[in-house]
Design an enzyme around this catalytic site. Structure first.
Site, PDB file in Angstrom:
ATOM      1  CD  GLU A  68     -60.537  66.398 -44.339  1.00 24.76           C
ATOM      2  OE1 GLU A  68     -59.404  65.913 -44.270  1.00 24.76           O
ATOM      3  OE2 GLU A  68     -61.582  65.715 -44.250  1.00 24.76           O
ATOM      4  CG  ASP A 117     -60.238  57.867 -44.534  1.00 26.05           C
ATOM      5  OD1 ASP A 117     -59.425  58.435 -43.779  1.00 26.05           O
ATOM      6  OD2 ASP A 117     -61.368  58.316 -44.773  1.00 26.05           O
ATOM      7  CE  LYS A 121     -67.335  46.042 -44.799  1.00 22.58           C
ATOM      8  NZ  LYS A 121     -67.976  47.259 -44.260  1.00 22.58           N
ATOM      9  CG  ASP A 153     -50.730  53.573 -38.174  1.00 23.52           C
ATOM     10  OD1 ASP A 153     -51.521  53.986 -39.055  1.00 23.52           O
ATOM     11  OD2 ASP A 153     -51.102  53.120 -37.080  1.00 23.52           O
ATOM     12  CB  THR A 192     -49.601  64.103 -39.888  1.00 30.57           C
ATOM     13  OG1 THR A 192     -49.917  62.817 -39.358  1.00 30.57           O
ATOM     14  CG2 THR A 192     -48.698  63.951 -41.098  1.00 30.57           C
ATOM     15  CD  GLU A 193     -53.398  67.678 -36.876  1.00 30.73           C
ATOM     16  OE1 GLU A 193     -53.374  67.206 -38.034  1.00 30.73           O
ATOM     17  OE2 GLU A 193     -53.551  68.893 -36.643  1.00 30.73           O
ATOM     18  CE1 TYR A 194     -56.364  61.426 -37.779  1.00 28.94           C
ATOM     19  CE2 TYR A 194     -56.245  59.140 -38.454  1.00 28.94           C
ATOM     20  CZ  TYR A 194     -56.992  60.255 -38.154  1.00 28.94           C
ATOM     21  OH  TYR A 194     -58.354  60.199 -38.212  1.00 28.94           O
ATOM     22  CD  GLU A 195     -45.224  61.170 -38.894  1.00 21.08           C
ATOM     23  OE1 GLU A 195     -45.709  62.101 -39.572  1.00 21.08           O
ATOM     24  OE2 GLU A 195     -44.080  60.740 -39.059  1.00 21.08           O
TER      25      GLU A 195
HETATM   26  N1  SAH Z   1     -53.497  63.833 -42.802  1.00 21.69           N
HETATM   27  C1  SAH Z   1     -54.029  63.965 -41.445  1.00 21.69           C
HETATM   28  C2  SAH Z   1     -55.408  63.311 -41.294  1.00 21.69           C
HETATM   29  C3  SAH Z   1     -55.440  61.832 -41.573  1.00 21.69           C
HETATM   30  S1  SAH Z   1     -57.082  61.129 -41.487  1.00 21.69           S
HETATM   31  C4  SAH Z   1     -53.034  63.384 -40.474  1.00 21.69           C
HETATM   32  O1  SAH Z   1     -52.152  62.631 -40.888  1.00 21.69           O
HETATM   33  O2  SAH Z   1     -53.138  63.667 -39.271  1.00 21.69           O
HETATM   34  C5  SAH Z   1     -57.516  61.123 -43.199  1.00 21.69           C
HETATM   35  C6  SAH Z   1     -58.196  62.415 -43.617  1.00 21.69           C
HETATM   36  O3  SAH Z   1     -58.397  62.359 -45.014  1.00 21.69           O
HETATM   37  C7  SAH Z   1     -59.571  62.615 -42.990  1.00 21.69           C
HETATM   38  O4  SAH Z   1     -59.659  63.912 -42.469  1.00 21.69           O
HETATM   39  C8  SAH Z   1     -60.527  62.400 -44.156  1.00 21.69           C
HETATM   40  O5  SAH Z   1     -61.712  63.162 -44.043  1.00 21.69           O
HETATM   41  C9  SAH Z   1     -59.692  62.818 -45.333  1.00 21.69           C
HETATM   42  N2  SAH Z   1     -60.055  62.150 -46.591  1.00 21.69           N
HETATM   43  C10 SAH Z   1     -60.138  60.815 -46.767  1.00 21.69           C
HETATM   44  N3  SAH Z   1     -60.510  60.510 -48.003  1.00 21.69           N
HETATM   45  C11 SAH Z   1     -60.645  61.695 -48.664  1.00 21.69           C
HETATM   46  C12 SAH Z   1     -61.028  62.033 -49.977  1.00 21.69           C
HETATM   47  N4  SAH Z   1     -61.343  61.103 -50.862  1.00 21.69           N
HETATM   48  N5  SAH Z   1     -61.084  63.339 -50.312  1.00 21.69           N
HETATM   49  C13 SAH Z   1     -60.771  64.289 -49.398  1.00 21.69           C
HETATM   50  N6  SAH Z   1     -60.413  64.025 -48.129  1.00 21.69           N
HETATM   51  C14 SAH Z   1     -60.350  62.741 -47.750  1.00 21.69           C
END
Ligand code: SAH
Length: 214
Positions: A68, A117, A121, A153, A192-195
């Site tokens: 992370e 993420d 763009k 999603d 996951t949290e987001y899921e």
């Molecule tokens: N996997 C978790 C969080 C998803 S949000 C879930 O599903 O609940 C995406 C996470 O990836 C964020 O915490 C962001 O900081 C991290 N992240 C995004 N790009 C990254 C990168 N290049 N290197 C390390 N972490 C990254």
């Protein structure tokens, strides 16, 4: 990930016994970090760590590394790990672009990408964790038969990822679904949290599993 600065998080990460500080020095030596030869599964962008911590508790014979980039998020996982003390789980605060400096050729058995993420763009497309640029990095560290498993999603990001797998010379799509929670792949799915959040909102979750072809 919503970013709220957590004061002192860098110090907490620097002092925790569950974080790896000199990660590039462990390249090729991860078995000594864990003290065994078990397979290594990593999650890139693990956020607060619910997914990887659940897996680590379920699978004591697999070693997990959570990656992370943001301290403020990673400390939340550390707080949980302080309580759970899972011996098969470590964390690295790093930018995933440098992943091939941390793991050696074939050292990783599986890579999880969850709700990465989207970088909407066009000019940021290379930053997406499923871009050809990242697939090339994964090729350097993943065992030949190792899988990358990606959930999101975000349909645009997922469609982009399908195209990238097609475009990348060494990757094949093993399976995919545009609605994980109404598919055969939901069995054994770890949320996951987001899921959790997106499923509650009624969003369909896409999932793909890919590996290196010949
Ligand atoms: N996997 C978790 C969080 C998803 S949000 C879930 O599903 O609940 C995406 C996470 O990836 C964020 O915490 C962001 O900081 C991290 N992240 C995004 N790009 C990254 C990168 N290049 N290197 C390390 N972490 C990254």
């Amino acid at each position: 990930m919503r970013l709220r600065n957590v004061p002192g998080s860098r110090d907490i990460i620097a002092e925790s016994r569950f974080t790896i500080k000199n990660e590039t020095e462990q390249k090729g030596k991860w078995n000594t970090v864990f003290g065994n030869d078990h397979p290594i599964h990593i999650e890139i962008g693990m956020g607060k760590g619910q997914f990887i911590m659940t897996l680590a508790a379920q699978n004591p014979d697999i070693n997990y590394v959570g990656i992370e980039k943001y301290s403020s998020v990673l400390v939340r996982a550390l707080e949980k790990q302080e309580i759970e003390n899972l011996p098969n789980l470590f964390f690295i605060r790093m930018e995933a672009e440098n992943i091939a400096e941390v793991f050696d050729e074939g050292e990783v058995d599986r890579i999880y990408l969850n709700f990465s993420d989207p970088w909407p763009k066009d000019r940021h497309a290379k930053r997406r964790l499923t871009s050809v640029a990242f697939l090339e990095r994964y090729e350097k560290i993943l065992k030949k038969e190792g899988h990358v498993i990606f959930k999101t999603d975000n349909r645009d990001l997922f469609d982009f990822s399908l195209e990238q797998v097609e475009e990348a010379p060494h990757w094949v799509l093993l399976n995919h679904t545009f609605d994980l929670h109404h598919s055969e792949y939901v069995e054994g799915n770890v949320m996951t949290e987001y899921e959790t959040r997106f499923v509650e909102k009624g969003n369909a979750i896409c999932r793909m599993e890919i590996m290196q072809g010949s």
